[in-house]
Write an enzyme that holds these catalytic residues in place. Sequence first.
Site, short mmCIF file in Angstrom:
data_model
loop_
_atom_site.label_atom_id
_atom_site.label_comp_id
_atom_site.label_asym_id
_atom_site.label_seq_id
_atom_site.Cartn_x
_atom_site.Cartn_y
_atom_site.Cartn_z
CG ASP A 115 -0.68 0.53 2.90
OD1 ASP A 115 0.79 0.01 2.30
OD2 ASP A 115 -1.11 0.23 3.96
CG HIS A 117 -1.95 5.57 8.79
ND1 HIS A 117 -2.06 5.09 10.10
CD2 HIS A 117 -3.08 5.52 7.42
CE1 HIS A 117 -3.77 5.13 9.14
NE2 HIS A 117 -3.61 5.48 8.48
CG HIS A 132 -7.89 4.96 8.08
ND1 HIS A 132 -8.59 5.27 6.88
CD2 HIS A 132 -7.87 2.78 8.14
CE1 HIS A 132 -8.98 4.37 6.51
NE2 HIS A 132 -9.05 3.46 6.82
CG ASP A 187 -10.32 8.45 5.55
OD1 ASP A 187 -10.37 9.59 6.46
OD2 ASP A 187 -9.93 7.51 5.38
CE1 TYR A 222 -7.35 7.37 0.64
CE2 TYR A 222 -8.90 7.36 2.21
CZ TYR A 222 -7.25 7.60 2.30
OH TYR A 222 -6.40 6.97 2.85
#
Length: 423
Positions: A94, A136, A173, A260, A299
């Site tokens: 990813d 992240h 997330h 998202d 996204y």
Amino acid sequence: MGGRKVTYYYDPDIGDFYYGQGHPMKPHRVRLAHCLVTRYDLWRHLDIVRPRPARKCDLVEFHSPDYVDFLRAVTPGNQEELSAALKQFSVAGDCPIFDRMYQYCQIYAGASIGAAMQLNYGRADIAINWAGGMHHAKKAEASGFCYINDIVLAILELLKVHSRVLYVDIDVHHGDGVEEAFLTSDRVMTVSFHKYGDNFFPGTGDLGDCGLAGGRGYAVNVPLRNGMDDASYEGLFRPIMTAIMERFQPEAIVLQSGADSLAGDKLGVFNLSIPGHGRCHAFLRAFGLPLLVLGGGGYKVKNVARCWAYETGVLLGVESSMSDMLPPNDYYEVFGPDYRLAPTLAPAKPNQNKRETLDKIRHIILERLRNLHPPGVSFHERAPDALSWEFVAETGLGMATKARGGDADADAVGRGGGGMDTA
């Protein structure tokens, strides 16, 4: 607009970067958002700044030198020769290697560092970088489409002037990279509202995770289930953030605005509307503290662009004057079939968040916060700025460019390049 000075970082090249065919992360979404910002004439109220790319010496303030050297060296053409390093730094899958990847990282990280400096020097009350928010990335590891953690770098810059910095993450997330970076610090409080459970990436951010050692109590995680809607979200966000503002007493705020968490996102599982997402910005803006606003996930490109354009209006205090019917723009067909700024988004999932569960989460977090006290900060010599302010001023990179706003947009939207999939 209440006299708030808003600086907006944008590089017209950002939309040319392309993660690869079929990859959900599309930097082109930032170009679409900028197109709407200009077509709504918001640029007239902004100090528009083209970022100075971050240097290695800037990036190693957090990231390991070996990792940064690898990102500088690796290309799609030589990645097979560097297969051991690819594995070591988790750059694969990813987090693919793509053309000019390091330059992409330099642009978005440089914008976030520069935005933090604008706040430090009082040149802005609010600073925006929709290309940033890569929460992240770890010290020596790429993760979740993120290579360089611009958020950590910006917070480190803010800490040179501000005793306490509050980080708020509304991406679907968990903001694991930022929480991990400041896990033992009491000068940075990290707060993340995110989907948790069912093996949802990154799998961290349980309610019981609240920091370690000297940072215990200074990480707040709000784990949620599928289908979170505006009313349920606001019922947690407002009381929790109010208590945090009272107990932690931050001097600056960083908001990661991952889109998202909107309904209908390709990777998300929440049902937030664009106005509901934007109310988080309005709530934090009202405290009047230096505020750094960054992008993040998102996204379904057309919804991300609409959301961040709308939230630019919120941060300016002019959202009520923005017509719901989109103005003509170079990407108008992308926003069909409704062609609206804040259309009703179809729910992604049924709301699995039971009221009693949310009440329990809120109660547990508020009880923990009752025992929290803002840390005292002992006197220390101030670390040097990431950039020379004289250099920034001389080159114009820290100066208002709103007089060129229309031309900058025409240049940006007129470019082609990779990443034109706007689904």
